[in-house]
Design a protein around this motif. Structure first.
Motif, PDB file in Angstrom:
ATOM      1  N   ALA B 382       0.856  -1.099  -0.009  1.00 58.95           N
ATOM      2  CA  ALA B 382      -0.050  -0.092   0.041  1.00 58.95           C
ATOM      3  C   ALA B 382       0.775   1.149   0.273  1.00 58.95           C
ATOM      4  N   GLY B 383       2.025   1.430   0.881  1.00 58.34           N
ATOM      5  CA  GLY B 383       2.840   2.314   0.802  1.00 58.34           C
ATOM      6  C   GLY B 383       3.447   2.635  -0.548  1.00 58.34           C
ATOM      7  N   LEU B 384       3.913   1.579  -0.907  1.00 58.16           N
ATOM      8  CA  LEU B 384       4.547   1.580  -2.370  1.00 58.16           C
ATOM      9  C   LEU B 384       3.870   2.227  -3.421  1.00 58.16           C
ATOM     10  N   CYS B 385       2.483   1.745  -3.477  1.00 57.07           N
ATOM     11  CA  CYS B 385       1.449   2.275  -4.388  1.00 57.07           C
ATOM     12  C   CYS B 385       1.082   3.839  -4.081  1.00 57.07           C
ATOM     13  N   SER B 386       1.263   4.104  -2.688  1.00 59.19           N
ATOM     14  CA  SER B 386       0.973   5.486  -2.714  1.00 59.19           C
ATOM     15  C   SER B 386       2.249   6.309  -2.909  1.00 59.19           C
ATOM     16  N   LEU B 387       3.430   6.018  -2.983  1.00 55.33           N
ATOM     17  CA  LEU B 387       4.192   6.922  -3.388  1.00 55.33           C
ATOM     18  C   LEU B 387       4.701   6.752  -4.938  1.00 55.33           C
ATOM     19  N   GLY B 388       3.716   6.128  -5.632  1.00 55.64           N
ATOM     20  CA  GLY B 388       3.600   5.803  -7.022  1.00 55.64           C
ATOM     21  C   GLY B 388       4.818   5.038  -7.607  1.00 55.64           C
ATOM     22  N   LEU B 389       5.259   3.783  -7.185  1.00 56.33           N
ATOM     23  CA  LEU B 389       6.204   3.092  -7.777  1.00 56.33           C
ATOM     24  C   LEU B 389       5.466   2.434  -9.174  1.00 56.33           C
ATOM     25  N   PRO B 390       6.418   2.280  -9.958  1.00 57.14           N
ATOM     26  CA  PRO B 390       6.000   1.948 -11.267  1.00 57.14           C
ATOM     27  C   PRO B 390       5.613   0.265 -11.005  1.00 57.14           C
ATOM     28  N   GLY B 391       4.463  -0.229 -11.743  1.00 58.02           N
ATOM     29  CA  GLY B 391       4.074  -1.760 -11.726  1.00 58.02           C
ATOM     30  C   GLY B 391       3.029  -1.400 -10.471  1.00 58.02           C
ATOM     31  N   THR B 392       2.668  -0.389  -9.784  1.00 53.50           N
ATOM     32  CA  THR B 392       1.391  -0.134  -9.010  1.00 53.50           C
ATOM     33  C   THR B 392       0.623   0.928  -9.769  1.00 53.50           C
ATOM     34  N   GLY B 394      -0.747   3.572  -8.588  1.00 54.63           N
ATOM     35  CA  GLY B 394      -0.382   4.852  -8.369  1.00 54.63           C
ATOM     36  C   GLY B 394       0.419   5.596  -9.453  1.00 54.63           C
ATOM     37  N   PHE B 395       1.488   4.752  -9.851  1.00 49.81           N
ATOM     38  CA  PHE B 395       2.389   5.343 -10.783  1.00 49.81           C
ATOM     39  C   PHE B 395       1.627   5.743 -12.080  1.00 49.81           C
ATOM     40  N   VAL B 396       0.796   4.664 -12.468  1.00 51.44           N
ATOM     41  CA  VAL B 396       0.121   4.923 -13.913  1.00 51.44           C
ATOM     42  C   VAL B 396      -0.856   6.349 -13.794  1.00 51.44           C
ATOM     43  N   ALA B 397      -1.491   6.309 -12.578  1.00 47.43           N
ATOM     44  CA  ALA B 397      -2.457   7.434 -12.461  1.00 47.43           C
ATOM     45  C   ALA B 397      -1.564   8.627 -12.418  1.00 47.43           C
ATOM     46  N   GLU B 398      -0.784   8.863 -11.548  1.00 44.71           N
ATOM     47  CA  GLU B 398       0.015  10.015 -11.360  1.00 44.71           C
ATOM     48  C   GLU B 398       0.886  10.584 -12.560  1.00 44.71           C
ATOM     49  N   MET B 399       1.409   9.575 -13.412  1.00 43.41           N
ATOM     50  CA  MET B 399       2.056   9.798 -14.623  1.00 43.41           C
ATOM     51  C   MET B 399       1.271  10.322 -15.577  1.00 43.41           C
ATOM     52  N   THR B 400       0.048   9.607 -15.728  1.00 43.98           N
ATOM     53  CA  THR B 400      -0.896  10.423 -16.470  1.00 43.98           C
ATOM     54  C   THR B 400      -1.325  11.626 -16.376  1.00 43.98           C
ATOM     55  N   ILE B 467      -4.668  -7.247  -5.998  1.00 38.55           N
ATOM     56  CA  ILE B 467      -4.894  -7.710  -7.485  1.00 38.55           C
ATOM     57  C   ILE B 467      -5.472  -6.143  -8.439  1.00 38.55           C
ATOM     58  N   GLY B 468      -6.244  -5.666  -7.717  1.00 34.15           N
ATOM     59  CA  GLY B 468      -6.827  -4.550  -8.446  1.00 34.15           C
ATOM     60  C   GLY B 468      -5.662  -3.563  -8.933  1.00 34.15           C
ATOM     61  N   ILE B 469      -4.963  -3.302  -7.675  1.00 35.85           N
ATOM     62  CA  ILE B 469      -3.961  -2.341  -7.837  1.00 35.85           C
ATOM     63  C   ILE B 469      -2.846  -2.669  -8.958  1.00 35.85           C
ATOM     64  N   VAL B 470      -2.484  -3.996  -9.025  1.00 39.54           N
ATOM     65  CA  VAL B 470      -1.340  -4.656  -9.889  1.00 39.54           C
ATOM     66  C   VAL B 470      -2.122  -4.686 -10.940  1.00 39.54           C
ATOM     67  N   ILE B 472      -4.059  -2.458 -12.539  1.00 34.38           N
ATOM     68  CA  ILE B 472      -3.891  -1.390 -13.117  1.00 34.38           C
ATOM     69  C   ILE B 472      -2.541  -1.015 -13.609  1.00 34.38           C
ATOM     70  N   GLY B 473      -1.557  -1.249 -12.459  1.00 35.05           N
ATOM     71  CA  GLY B 473      -0.206  -1.099 -12.762  1.00 35.05           C
ATOM     72  C   GLY B 473       0.383  -1.612 -13.708  1.00 35.05           C
ATOM     73  N   ILE B 474       0.205  -2.908 -13.926  1.00 37.89           N
ATOM     74  CA  ILE B 474       0.987  -3.659 -15.014  1.00 37.89           C
ATOM     75  C   ILE B 474       0.170  -3.385 -16.521  1.00 37.89           C
TER      76      ILE B 474
END
Lengths: 470, 500
Positions: B382-392, B394-400, B467-470, B472-474
């Motif tokens: 959850a933490g890594l998704c929050s900081l926007g690690l690629p593969g989660t 969070g990365f996809v959304a913030e990058m977009t 599952i949902g987070i990954v 979207i991330g992948i």
């Protein structure tokens, strides 16, 4: 002629007939059992309510002094329904009382007065109906004979009523002086907005404002509501207020239509004051009856917003709101009245932890309070939405914004009660109450109606189609 | 497919709950209901793909329209596009996780699950509404359950938080109400009557002065729900005092109602005003992002950390909406979905830790990885998704969002974008610090040694969110494709309005 009288005065005649039946029992030789009297009275009220739906006719009587149409019939039915619900709710309270028959006779006389008032086409019969609906009310406000507060309430009620009647009469006499008639139709044609007529109108408005406790004419309300027995309080706040609104709206929209620019401004100010003062005072109350009294003052403010819409939407939303208000307020008062009758407890502190012992009562009270606050899915949401929508339809967004913000303030004090019921712990919560079947039925009916009314869109459509006359 | 099913199933579930006896029955009924709802959401997704690939280009699919108050031209009008389906899927995911997390609720279980399921009725209804009256109805419906859930099952200063949340959300609602009134009375269906119908209003040209007057009401009103600065103060208190499932729902779904409303109602229906006011939106969003991130740095309570970081993350949503480019709006919706899943997972992890250690204070925790590896892993994900690690996600959304925002060539807007980008650094600091202090190192409190790791229901709940987070991330393209037509409609509408 006689056929007409029978047909058009049907609802009034039924009420009169019920009064006569009850009086006959009173003077009769046999002593009736309390329980039987109550059952009979409720049955008669049920018949009265149901009879309102069959064989209705429209027309006028006695030189336009009395008129009835489908809208007026509907309004009378609403009042009958409210009376029935109140009677059912007070079952447990009345059971302990000696003078039940008098209670019903007096209550029904006021109902009769309201029926005449709603149907009036002439200031004379209007005044007659109004007085018939107020004076017996003061007598039943004094019904808890042992309590000093009760007689104090009755006194306050009769004095303030007399004062407001005086204002009304003064206004009526000035109207008569300037237009030469008491008939609504002729007054409507003769009004030209002269300053004397304006003065007369202000006096009339003040008279009305007293009866529906609009700020600054509200000072009697809280004391009377607190002192009177809860059954009477709910009757005062729902039935008698509703009846006045049923006259007030058409009188404003038709008779005083030519003064619309003036009364519009007055309503604007009065409604803001009423909402605000009602809400701010309600925040400070700890007695539930007083809280509901001030909340009902602020509800009146909201109704005035709807009236200021002045169109079909204005009238329809007010009547629709009063229908919902009957259920919401009676739901709340029903619970308060039961608890007050069985335990004598009335403050918010006493209600702490109520949910742990009386879940049903808690839910009914909560649903009613949320409905009063105007939160969906309860019907109150739809009522408030349409009231404010009628106000906004007039292009009057300032008023709507103020009203909308007042809904937030109102939510606060309703939530205080909900918080006490559900969240606060209490060492000695109100014990589990044994409630008779009839009050339970009435409460469930209120709660059910609160949930269902909003979803049945045809109710509003029906009321709206009936009030196209404005 | 009849969309009313989406409302009916939770309604039936909550009604059935009223007749349940004991915790076992209650949770079986609510779990079944949530499972059916999840299946339904996937069926809806499949049907949607089917329709779109078959060449159906309608703005909204599966529409149905019933009269409700014909005197006022109010209808029960529902329909979905890709954006709504994404939100419905999100709600279904969070609901099922929320029910599983509350599996062992002891006190008043029946009431708890009833209110929880009832909450979801409002969310589902809100996302499928195409009539503003219906939409408003479903927006406000959640006030009662939220207030009661926080006040009864919450922790800390729960009564205060419950009251604050209810009043502030009510304040938001009434602002929305005023905005809706303004919209309604300035529509004209041709025969003199007004309408609340979203699609019809979109086709009318609301006068610019009217838009200027009422856009702020709608945007701020919905903005309060999604923690628009300076109206975000209910978020930290409300989220921290709520029971775990309610926190998950509040942060995961409730805040998204606001973002969705800002986009679908305020921006879509009043494009000119949205364009004119966009600088204020971006200013407030940037403040929320930066301020939220800095405020999080100072928090010592895990729930407060997540709550303040929600303020910051929801700022990204508003930033994306304010930038008014296709990329940024797509990113905003992605961020809503991503943040919904991520924050729900975060609250779930915090809830699991709290039920075992009975504390949420960072300084009292430490080395949890040794005691409960599964829960700690969830926390880290959850933490890594929050900081926007690629593969989660969070990365996809913030990058977009950043790429979309950069397309807006206004210099000040680019400064805002850079500031928002930079805030990720702060996010990294507070997330890694929290992870380091709570998860890593030696066990601080000896009592924490023998604590049990996640039970099957907690694993299930966390797993479904991961599952949902990954997913979207992948593989972000499917979400992008799903949102595509919906965001294009909105963007085209805005561009047309601005061009005039």
């Amino acid at each position: 002629m006689w056929n007409d009288i029978l047909a058009l005065l049907k609802q009034e005649l039924i009420v009169t007939f019920i009064i006569l039946i009850l009086l006959t029992i009173k003077v009769g030789a046999t002593e009736w059992k309390t329980d039987n009297i109550l059952k009979l009275a409720n049955l008669l009220l049920l018949i009265n309510f149901m009879a309102g739906f069959v064989m209705n006719s429209e027309g006028t009587l006695f030189n336009d002094m009395f008129h009835t149409d489908r809208l007026i019939t509907l309004e009378k039915n609403m009042l009958s329904l409210a009376t029935l619900i109140i009677s059912l709710q007070s079952y447990d309270w009345l059971k302990t009382h000696k003078h039940i028959l008098e209670f019903y006779v007096l209550m029904l006389s006021t109902l009769l007065g309201m029926f005449f008032m709603i149907s009036s086409g002439n200031l004379l019969i209007f005044y007659l109906g109004l007085e018939l609906s107020t004076i017996p009310l003061a007598a039943i406000a004094n019904f808890d004979l042992g309590k000093r507060q009760s007689s104090e309430a009755a006194f306050k009620l009769i004095i303030s009523s007399a004062f407001s009647s005086g204002l009304l009469l003064f206004g009526i006499s000035l109207v008569y002086g300037t237009t030469g008639s008491l008939s609504f139709e002729i007054i409507r044609q003769q009004l030209d907005g002269s300053s004397l007529q304006l003065y007369a109108f202000i006096l009339l408005l003040s008279g009305f404002a007293f009866k529906i406790s609009v700020v600054p004419f509200h000072l009697w309300t809280a004391d009377v509501y607190e002192g009177a027995p809860v059954a009477v309080t709910s009757y005062l706040s729902v039935v008698s207020k509703g009846a006045i609104f049923f006259v007030f709206v058409p009188v404003l929209y038709t008779v005083f239509k030519s003064l619309a620019a003036h009364w519009y401004l007055m309503l604007f100010l009065l409604s803001i004051l009423t909402m605000l003062i009602g809400n701010l005072f309600a925040i400070r109350q700890n007695n539930l009856k007083r809280l509901l009294a001030f909340s009902s003052i602020s509800q009146v403010g909201f109704i005035l917003v709807g009236i200021s819409g002045s169109s079909t939407a204005g009238s329809a939303s007010v009547i629709y709101f009063i229908l919902i208000y009957i259920f919401s307020n009676l739901g709340a008062f029903g619970v308060v009245s039961l608890i007050s009758a069985l335990t004598g407890k009335e403050t918010i502190e006493d209600y702490k932890g109520l949910y742990s012992t009386n879940p049903l009562l808690s839910w009914v009270l909560t649903i009613s309070l949320f409905s009063l606050a105007g939160i969906p899915p309860t019907a109150g949401f739809f009522g408030k939405f349409f009231l404010l929508m009628a106000g906004a339809g007039h292009g009057n967004y300032e008023l709507v914004i103020i009203a909308a913000l007042n809904m937030v303030i109102a939510l606060y004090y309703y939530l205080r009660v909900v918080k006490a019921i559900f969240m606060d712990s209490n060492e000695h919560p109100i014990e589990k109450l044994k409630i008779s079947i009839l009050p339970k039925l009435a409460m469930l009916a209120c709660a059910g109606a609160i949930i269902i009314t909003g979803f049945a869109g045809w109710i509003y459509d029906h009321i709206s189609s009936l009030s196209t006359g404005f | 497919m009849n969309l009313s099913l989406l409302i009916l199933i939770p309604l039936i579930t909550s009604f059935a709950l009223l007749f349940c006896k004991g915790l076992k029955q209650v949770r079986v009924v609510s779990f079944t209901g949530a499972l059916v709802q999840l299946a339904l959401a996937f069926i809806l997704l499949a049907l949607y793909w089917q329709e779109r690939t078959a060449g159906n280009t309608a703005i909204m699919l599966f529409e149905s329209n019933y009269r409700w108050f014909s005197a006022l031209n109010i209808n029960y009008h529902i329909g979905v596009d890709g954006i709504s389906i994404a939100m419905i899927l999100l709600t279904a995911f969070v609901m099922i996780a929320g029910i599983l997390i509350s599996w062992t609720t002891e006190s008043m279980a029946k009431e708890f699950f009833f209110l929880l399921v009832f909450l979801s009725v409002g969310a589902y209804g809100f996302f499928i509404s195409l009539d503003l009256f219906t939409l408003f109805f479903f927006l406000e419906i959640s006030v009662i359950p939220k207030f009661l859930m926080i006040g009864i099952w919450g922790s800390g200063k729960k009564e205060y938080s419950a009251m604050k949340l209810a009043l502030m959300l009510m304040g938001g609602s009434v602002l929305v109400f005023v905005g809706l009134m303004g919209l309604y009375f300035n529509t004209d269906t041709g025969n003199g009557s007004h309408t609340f119908d979203l699609l019809q209003i979109a086709q009318m040209n609301i006068a610019v002065e009217i838009q200027r007057m009422f856009f702020p009401f709608l945007f701020i009103g919905f903005g309060i729900f999604t923690a628009l600065f300076p109206f975000h103060t209910w978020v930290p208190d409300g989220h921290s005092s709520a029971p775990t499932a309610a926190s998950m729902f509040l942060a995961g779904i409730s805040m998204k109602l606001g973002g969705y409303g800002c986009l679908r109602v305020a921006t879509f229906l009043m494009p000119e005003a949205a364009h004119e006011y966009s600088w204020i939106i971006i200013l407030l969003a940037t403040i929320a992002i930066v301020y939220g991130a800095f405020a999080t740095l100072m928090q010592k309570d895990l729930k407060y950390i997540n709550a303040y970081s929600s303020v910051s993350h929801c700022g990204f949503v508003l930033l994306g909406i304010g930038m008014l480019t296709q990329g940024s709006i797509t990113g905003a919706v992605m961020q809503m979905v991503s943040h919904g899943l991520m924050t729900a997972l975060f609250f779930a992890a915090i809830g699991m830790i709290y039920t075992r250690t009975h504390t949420r204070m960072v300084e009292q925790l430490g080395g949890l990885m040794k005691a409960m590896p599964f829960i700690s892993t969830v926390f880290v994900i959850a933490g890594l998704c929050s900081l926007g690690l690629p593969g989660t996600s969070g990365f996809v959304a913030e990058m977009t969002i950043f790429m979309g925002s950069w397309q807006n060539t206004n210099t000040m807007y680019r400064v805002a974008t850079i500031l928002a980008c930079a805030s990720i650094l702060i996010t990294t600091v507070y997330i890694l610090r929290a992870v380091g202090l709570v998860i890593m190192g030696p066990i601080k409190n000896a009592d924490h040694n023998g604590l049990a790791d996640g039970t099957w229901n907690e694993k299930f709940a966390a797993g479904i969110l991961i599952i949902g987070i990954v997913a979207i991330g992948i593989a972000p393209f499917w979400l992008n494709e799903l949102l595509g037509p919906g965001t294009q409609t909105i963007i085209k509408h805005i561009e047309k309005a601005i061009a005039i």
